[in-house]
Design a protein around this motif. Structure first.
Motif, mmCIF file in Angstrom:
data_model
loop_
_atom_site.group_PDB
_atom_site.id
_atom_site.type_symbol
_atom_site.label_atom_id
_atom_site.label_comp_id
_atom_site.label_asym_id
_atom_site.label_seq_id
_atom_site.Cartn_x
_atom_site.Cartn_y
_atom_site.Cartn_z
ATOM 1 N N LEU A 9 31.336 -53.464 25.063
ATOM 2 C CA LEU A 9 31.883 -54.548 25.863
ATOM 3 C C LEU A 9 32.183 -54.061 27.276
ATOM 4 O O LEU A 9 31.909 -54.750 28.256
ATOM 5 C CB LEU A 9 33.166 -55.031 25.182
ATOM 6 C CG LEU A 9 33.725 -56.377 25.602
ATOM 7 C CD1 LEU A 9 32.671 -57.445 25.437
ATOM 8 C CD2 LEU A 9 34.930 -56.715 24.752
ATOM 9 N N ARG A 10 32.745 -52.835 27.347
ATOM 10 C CA ARG A 10 33.100 -52.265 28.643
ATOM 11 C C ARG A 10 31.832 -52.149 29.504
ATOM 12 O O ARG A 10 31.831 -52.497 30.684
ATOM 13 C CB ARG A 10 33.731 -50.898 28.426
ATOM 14 C CG ARG A 10 34.397 -50.383 29.668
ATOM 15 C CD ARG A 10 35.233 -49.164 29.405
ATOM 16 N NE ARG A 10 35.260 -48.358 30.613
ATOM 17 C CZ ARG A 10 34.410 -47.371 30.860
ATOM 18 N NH1 ARG A 10 33.512 -47.043 29.968
ATOM 19 N NH2 ARG A 10 34.473 -46.709 31.991
ATOM 20 N N ARG A 11 30.763 -51.689 28.856
ATOM 21 C CA ARG A 11 29.509 -51.530 29.574
ATOM 22 C C ARG A 11 29.005 -52.876 30.090
ATOM 23 O O ARG A 11 28.648 -53.009 31.274
ATOM 24 C CB ARG A 11 28.491 -50.900 28.622
ATOM 25 C CG ARG A 11 27.078 -50.972 29.099
ATOM 26 C CD ARG A 11 26.171 -50.316 28.073
ATOM 27 N NE ARG A 11 24.793 -50.633 28.337
ATOM 28 C CZ ARG A 11 24.219 -51.763 27.947
ATOM 29 N NH1 ARG A 11 24.910 -52.683 27.311
ATOM 30 N NH2 ARG A 11 22.952 -51.977 28.217
ATOM 31 N N ASP A 12 28.992 -53.891 29.231
ATOM 32 C CA ASP A 12 28.483 -55.201 29.651
ATOM 33 C C ASP A 12 29.339 -55.806 30.755
ATOM 34 O O ASP A 12 28.819 -56.343 31.741
ATOM 35 C CB ASP A 12 28.437 -56.156 28.452
ATOM 36 C CG ASP A 12 27.213 -55.919 27.584
ATOM 37 O OD1 ASP A 12 26.275 -55.260 28.076
ATOM 38 O OD2 ASP A 12 27.194 -56.375 26.431
ATOM 39 N N ASP A 35 15.966 -52.735 33.406
ATOM 40 C CA ASP A 35 16.181 -51.299 33.562
ATOM 41 C C ASP A 35 15.767 -50.522 32.316
ATOM 42 O O ASP A 35 16.166 -49.366 32.150
ATOM 43 C CB ASP A 35 17.653 -51.033 33.897
ATOM 44 C CG ASP A 35 18.084 -51.828 35.119
ATOM 45 O OD1 ASP A 35 17.243 -52.000 36.009
ATOM 46 O OD2 ASP A 35 19.227 -52.287 35.166
ATOM 47 N N ASP A 36 15.018 -51.172 31.414
ATOM 48 C CA ASP A 36 14.539 -50.518 30.188
ATOM 49 C C ASP A 36 15.663 -49.900 29.367
ATOM 50 O O ASP A 36 15.555 -48.779 28.880
ATOM 51 C CB ASP A 36 13.504 -49.439 30.533
ATOM 52 C CG ASP A 36 12.151 -50.070 30.812
ATOM 53 O OD1 ASP A 36 11.910 -51.153 30.246
ATOM 54 O OD2 ASP A 36 11.372 -49.502 31.590
ATOM 55 N N CYS A 37 16.769 -50.628 29.246
ATOM 56 C CA CYS A 37 17.886 -50.099 28.459
ATOM 57 C C CYS A 37 17.801 -50.539 27.003
ATOM 58 O O CYS A 37 18.564 -50.060 26.168
ATOM 59 C CB CYS A 37 19.214 -50.583 29.009
ATOM 60 S SG CYS A 37 19.487 -50.089 30.688
ATOM 61 N N LEU A 38 16.892 -51.479 26.705
ATOM 62 C CA LEU A 38 16.893 -52.067 25.369
ATOM 63 C C LEU A 38 16.655 -51.013 24.298
ATOM 64 O O LEU A 38 17.351 -50.978 23.276
ATOM 65 C CB LEU A 38 15.826 -53.158 25.297
ATOM 66 C CG LEU A 38 15.904 -54.049 24.069
ATOM 67 C CD1 LEU A 38 17.247 -54.748 24.012
ATOM 68 C CD2 LEU A 38 14.794 -55.072 24.083
ATOM 69 N N ASP A 39 15.682 -50.119 24.546
ATOM 70 C CA ASP A 39 15.405 -49.074 23.553
ATOM 71 C C ASP A 39 16.621 -48.188 23.347
ATOM 72 O O ASP A 39 16.966 -47.838 22.217
ATOM 73 C CB ASP A 39 14.197 -48.239 23.993
ATOM 74 C CG ASP A 39 12.921 -49.067 23.956
ATOM 75 O OD1 ASP A 39 12.890 -50.040 23.182
ATOM 76 O OD2 ASP A 39 11.983 -48.743 24.706
ATOM 77 N N GLY A 40 17.277 -47.834 24.467
ATOM 78 C CA GLY A 40 18.480 -47.013 24.361
ATOM 79 C C GLY A 40 19.558 -47.708 23.547
ATOM 80 O O GLY A 40 20.196 -47.104 22.683
ATOM 81 N N LEU A 41 19.712 -49.003 23.812
ATOM 82 C CA LEU A 41 20.727 -49.779 23.087
ATOM 83 C C LEU A 41 20.413 -49.807 21.597
ATOM 84 O O LEU A 41 21.294 -49.655 20.745
ATOM 85 C CB LEU A 41 20.760 -51.198 23.651
ATOM 86 C CG LEU A 41 21.858 -52.123 23.147
ATOM 87 C CD1 LEU A 41 23.205 -51.622 23.617
ATOM 88 C CD2 LEU A 41 21.625 -53.535 23.631
ATOM 89 N N LEU A 42 19.117 -49.975 21.282
ATOM 90 C CA LEU A 42 18.726 -50.058 19.873
ATOM 91 C C LEU A 42 18.826 -48.699 19.186
ATOM 92 O O LEU A 42 18.981 -48.636 17.971
ATOM 93 C CB LEU A 42 17.305 -50.616 19.758
ATOM 94 C CG LEU A 42 17.158 -52.084 20.132
ATOM 95 C CD1 LEU A 42 15.718 -52.514 20.053
ATOM 96 C CD2 LEU A 42 18.008 -52.952 19.231
ATOM 97 N N LEU A 43 18.720 -47.611 19.976
ATOM 98 C CA LEU A 43 18.821 -46.281 19.380
ATOM 99 C C LEU A 43 20.274 -45.912 19.072
ATOM 100 O O LEU A 43 20.525 -44.999 18.297
ATOM 101 C CB LEU A 43 18.205 -45.232 20.313
ATOM 102 C CG LEU A 43 16.682 -45.181 20.313
ATOM 103 C CD1 LEU A 43 16.202 -44.253 21.409
ATOM 104 C CD2 LEU A 43 16.170 -44.722 18.963
ATOM 105 N N CYS A 44 21.216 -46.609 19.700
ATOM 106 C CA CYS A 44 22.626 -46.301 19.443
ATOM 107 C C CYS A 44 22.952 -46.535 17.971
ATOM 108 O O CYS A 44 22.540 -47.546 17.394
ATOM 109 C CB CYS A 44 23.535 -47.214 20.274
ATOM 110 S SG CYS A 44 23.490 -46.845 21.999
ATOM 111 N N PRO A 45 23.682 -45.600 17.358
ATOM 112 C CA PRO A 45 24.016 -45.777 15.940
ATOM 113 C C PRO A 45 25.174 -46.754 15.764
ATOM 114 O O PRO A 45 26.228 -46.393 15.254
ATOM 115 C CB PRO A 45 24.389 -44.359 15.504
ATOM 116 C CG PRO A 45 24.903 -43.715 16.736
ATOM 117 C CD PRO A 45 24.198 -44.336 17.895
ATOM 118 N N VAL A 46 24.990 -47.986 16.196
ATOM 119 C CA VAL A 46 26.042 -48.988 16.005
ATOM 120 C C VAL A 46 25.454 -50.165 15.242
ATOM 121 O O VAL A 46 24.249 -50.413 15.287
ATOM 122 C CB VAL A 46 26.613 -49.502 17.350
ATOM 123 C CG1 VAL A 46 27.329 -48.396 18.076
ATOM 124 C CG2 VAL A 46 25.528 -50.107 18.212
#
Lengths: 245, 245
Positions: free
Chosen positions: B10-13, B99-110
């Motif tokens: 949330l902080r990031r968004d 910014d191609d963050c989607l892959d990073g977001l999906l890789l997060c273990p959440v």
């Protein structure tokens, strides 16, 4: 690739009785007979409505039967979507797509029959009251199903998103169903309630025959659509195979 | 654990939104401009050739059948809110894509549901900021003397906003990989939001027009709460499937 092609070949084993009873030709014949009987019952047997609707009430035998069939079609889409998402080997995507498409088709018929009755009973083709508005909304929500599917290129992703959407869209069905019962400002009559059906026996019989006929028609069309989708899929595979050679 | 993850997401968004105020600014400006346009057209209509004029809610003919003065601005208010929300919702995944963050977001273990929660809360926050500006403007333009009554609308606004944000975030995720997604999003989202808009409009109109029965408003609030709950449950159940890869 080859298993699908093999599946198209006529099955060697004899068809069981159950299989015969739900086969497309049987369902088409059943729908034709039931709907013809429904027309005869509605106009020759069922008495004139005494509550002031008079002759115009007869369209309800078809209007309500079609409406229930449309809701059943959307429910079939919901169940197919849930099964597809929960199990890896669920029903084919063709069933879900066909159920939504036929649900839209029957919803269109509901609109037409409803507007004819509204013109006769209320003097207007359309009224912005809860049942009509929520039904129109449900129709638009389901129409958007094809927009969603059409906009996604990746097949896997398209089918997942389509199934999720078919589940979400079903939220509009209970909203439509309960709109007549719980919203105060409705004009739409309520005939069936949980405690009683305000109908004579011959009217109820006519209604049941019409509903069964419409449901049989839905089942027959669903079977044809699923077979068509499977055939189209197999044809694509054959084309791909031919291109590879 | 989940709480800390949610706060981090949330902080990031929210940080991304506050660094560039572009989204919330365009929502506010859109809402105010739209209200100016409607207010101008409305006064031109009411002070037409007949000379009839209803300057504010206070002189409205209360209790008559048909829409009173309060109903039309309330409907306009919610239509504007929905379109303003659309501006924010179409940007839900814009940062991830650009910014191609989607892959990073999906890789997060959440848990994927936490991603949904963070996005939905961000969209809710954007809506609330927009409304903090837009609702006083609405009161100033359309209600004048009775503008204080808008404070009573707070629960309506909150429940309707939760609906807009949750349904909107879910649909924004569905069209994440769609072609021409900016076109598909409104087509799919608007019909699903019709129940929210209708309930919020009638509740707002009932509050703004004095003498509305409290039970009526409570019924709308109950409907909004139920609609929100259904979509939150659907999002919880399907979000993992939508963001599988």
């Amino acid at each position: 690739m080859t298993p699908t092609v093999a599946r198209l070949a006529p099955a060697g084993r004899p068809a069981s009785l159950l299989r015969g009873l739900v086969s497309a030709p049987f369902l088409y014949v059943a729908a034709a007979l039931l709907l013809s009987a429904g027309v005869l019952l509605a106009f020759l047997v069922a008495p004139l409505d005494a509550s002031g609707l008079g002759f115009t009430q007869k369209i309800f035998y078809f209007h309500a039967a079609i409406a229930e069939t449309a809701l059943i079609a959307f429910a079939v889409a919901l169940v197919a979507a849930v099964l597809r998402l929960v199990r890896s080997a669920g029903p084919p995507a063709g069933l879900e797509v066909a159920a939504v498409r036929l649900g839209l088709f029957f919803s269109g018929l509901v609109m037409v029959t409803g507007m004819i009755w509204g013109r006769a009973a209320w003097g207007v083709w359309w009224a912005w009251e809860p049942r009509l508005t929520t039904f129109l909304m449900a129709l638009l929500v389901y129409a958007a199903y094809f927009v969603v599917r059409g906009s996604i290129d990746d097949v896997q992703r398209r089918e997942t998103v389509g199934s999720v959407y078919a589940i979400i869209a079903f939220v509009t069905v209970p909203v439509t169903f309960f709109a007549t019962r719980y919203l105060p400002e409705g004009l739409h009559p309520v005939v069936m309630t949980a405690s009683e059906a305000r109908m004579e026996t011959s009217m109820a019989l006519t209604f049941a025959v019409c509903t069964l006929g419409m449901v049989a028609l839905l089942a027959a069309l669903l079977r044809s659509e699923v077979a068509l989708a499977a055939g189209a899929g197999a044809l694509d595979e054959v084309k791909d195979l031919l291109e590879e050679r | 654990m989940a709480g800390r993850q949610l706060i981090a997401l949330l902080r990031r968004d929210l940080l991304l939104e506050t660094r560039r105020l572009q989204t919330v600014l365009s929502m506010v400006i859109f809402a105010v401009v739209a209200m100016v346009v409607v207010r101008y057209g409305w006064s031109a209509d009411l002070q037409g050739p007949s000379g009839a004029s209803f300057p504010s809610g206070d002189t409205a003919p209360v209790g008559e059948a048909g829409p009173t003065v309060g109903a039309v601005p309330a409907a306009m208010l919610w239509v504007i809110f929905v379109f303003a929300a659309m501006l924010g919702l179409s940007r839900t995944f814009a940062h991830e894509r650009e910014d191609d963050c989607l892959d990073g977001l999906l890789l997060c273990p959440v848990d994927r549901v936490l991603v949904f929660c963070a996005k939905a809360i961000t969209n809710l926050a954007l809506l609330l900021v927009m409304q903090v500006v837009a609702i006083p403007v609405f009161g100033l333009f359309f209600l004048e003397g009775s503008a204080v009554r808008l404070l009573v609308c707070t629960p309506v606004v909150l429940l309707a906003d939760i609906g807009l944000a949750s349904v909107g975030t879910l649909v924004a995720t569905m069209v994440l990989h769609a072609r021409s997604r900016d076109l598909v999003l409104p087509v799919v989202l608007l019909p699903l939001l019709v129940p929210v808009v209708i309930a919020a409009t009638s509740a707002t109109a009932a509050i703004v027009d004095r003498g509305a029965p409290l039970a009526d408003v409570l019924g709308r609030l109950g409907f909004l709460a139920a609609y929100d709950a259904v979509f939150l449950v659907l999002a919880w159940g399907t979000y993992g499937l939508l963001m599988r890869d």
